[in-house]
Design an enzyme around this catalytic site. Structure first.
Site, short mmCIF file in Angstrom:
data_model
loop_
_atom_site.label_atom_id
_atom_site.label_comp_id
_atom_site.label_asym_id
_atom_site.label_seq_id
_atom_site.Cartn_x
_atom_site.Cartn_y
_atom_site.Cartn_z
N ASP A 235 0.85 -1.19 0.00
CA ASP A 235 0.00 0.00 0.00
C ASP A 235 0.89 1.25 0.00
O ASP A 235 1.89 1.32 0.72
CB ASP A 235 -0.92 0.00 1.23
CG ASP A 235 -2.07 0.98 1.08
OD1 ASP A 235 -3.22 0.53 0.96
OD2 ASP A 235 -1.80 2.21 1.10
N ILE A 236 0.51 2.22 -0.80
CA ILE A 236 1.32 3.44 -0.95
C ILE A 236 1.30 4.29 0.33
O ILE A 236 2.21 5.09 0.56
CB ILE A 236 0.83 4.26 -2.17
CG1 ILE A 236 1.92 5.17 -2.71
CG2 ILE A 236 -0.44 5.04 -1.85
CD1 ILE A 236 1.60 5.77 -4.07
N GLY B 9 -15.36 3.63 3.57
CA GLY B 9 -14.20 4.36 3.06
C GLY B 9 -13.56 3.73 1.84
O GLY B 9 -12.40 4.02 1.54
N GLN B 10 -14.28 2.87 1.12
CA GLN B 10 -13.70 2.33 -0.12
C GLN B 10 -13.38 3.48 -1.06
O GLN B 10 -14.26 4.28 -1.38
CB GLN B 10 -14.65 1.34 -0.80
CG GLN B 10 -14.02 0.69 -2.03
CD GLN B 10 -14.93 -0.34 -2.72
OE1 GLN B 10 -16.07 -0.55 -2.30
NE2 GLN B 10 -14.42 -0.97 -3.75
N HIS C 141 -10.09 -5.22 -3.52
CA HIS C 141 -8.77 -5.43 -2.91
C HIS C 141 -8.93 -5.83 -1.46
O HIS C 141 -9.79 -5.32 -0.75
CB HIS C 141 -7.89 -4.17 -3.03
CG HIS C 141 -8.56 -2.91 -2.57
ND1 HIS C 141 -9.50 -2.24 -3.34
CD2 HIS C 141 -8.45 -2.21 -1.42
CE1 HIS C 141 -9.91 -1.18 -2.69
NE2 HIS C 141 -9.30 -1.14 -1.51
N LEU C 142 -8.08 -6.75 -1.06
CA LEU C 142 -8.02 -7.21 0.32
C LEU C 142 -6.81 -6.57 0.96
O LEU C 142 -5.69 -6.70 0.46
CB LEU C 142 -7.90 -8.74 0.34
CG LEU C 142 -7.95 -9.41 1.70
CD1 LEU C 142 -9.40 -9.51 2.16
CD2 LEU C 142 -7.34 -10.80 1.63
N HIS C 143 -7.02 -5.86 2.08
CA HIS C 143 -5.90 -5.30 2.83
C HIS C 143 -5.36 -6.38 3.77
O HIS C 143 -6.14 -7.04 4.48
CB HIS C 143 -6.36 -4.14 3.72
CG HIS C 143 -6.87 -2.93 2.99
ND1 HIS C 143 -6.11 -1.78 2.82
CD2 HIS C 143 -8.07 -2.66 2.40
CE1 HIS C 143 -6.82 -0.87 2.18
NE2 HIS C 143 -8.02 -1.38 1.91
#
Ligand code: AMP
Ligand code: ZN
Length: 113
Positions: free
Chosen positions: A30-31, A92-93, A99-101
């Protein structure tokens, strides 16, 4: 989808720190990491989010979770970790490609904010 950020990362059009790739999945850092380990695992095929998933996506959804577990093991997250899918505006998408965090490397509060 040419205008989808994560499709473009999968295609190599936008740089990302890749941590895993196979026929169906792509994973990258993740950035803006929210924890010492914060990896995003995405299907290569565009799917807007969990709310858009269908019965035929069941195996793919399982693969996302199992890959998170494998990456957590590889990262040595023996104390635990969390997998999260944000769905829709209340959660908050912000990127509408499923995507899975994978978050870990620090204690994670519950419930999340
Ligand atoms: P969500 O809020 O669940 O939709 O998560 C989207 C995630 O994508 C956020 O954690 C962002 O930090 C992350 N993100 C946005 N742009 C990029 C990028 N170019 N490379 C890696 N991660 C990104
Ligand atoms: Zn996409």
């Amino acid at each position: 989808m040419s205008d989808c950020l994560f499709c473009r990362i999968v295609a190599g059009e936008i740089p990302a720190r890749k941590v895993y790739e196979d026929e169906r999945l792509f994973a990258f850092e993740d950035i803006k990491p929210g924890a010492p380990t914060h990896i995003l695992i995405v299907p290569k095929r565009h799917l807007a989010g969990l709310a858009e998933a269908a019965d035929g996506d069941a195996a793919l959804l399982g693969e996302l979770q199992l890959r998170a577990a494998a990456l957590a093991q590889a990262r040595g997250l023996h104390g635990g970790y969390r997998t999260v899918v944000n769905v829709g505006p209340d959660a908050g998408q912000s990127v509408f490609h499923l995507h899975l965090h994978l978050l870990g490397g620090r204690p994670l509060a519950w419930p999340p904010g």
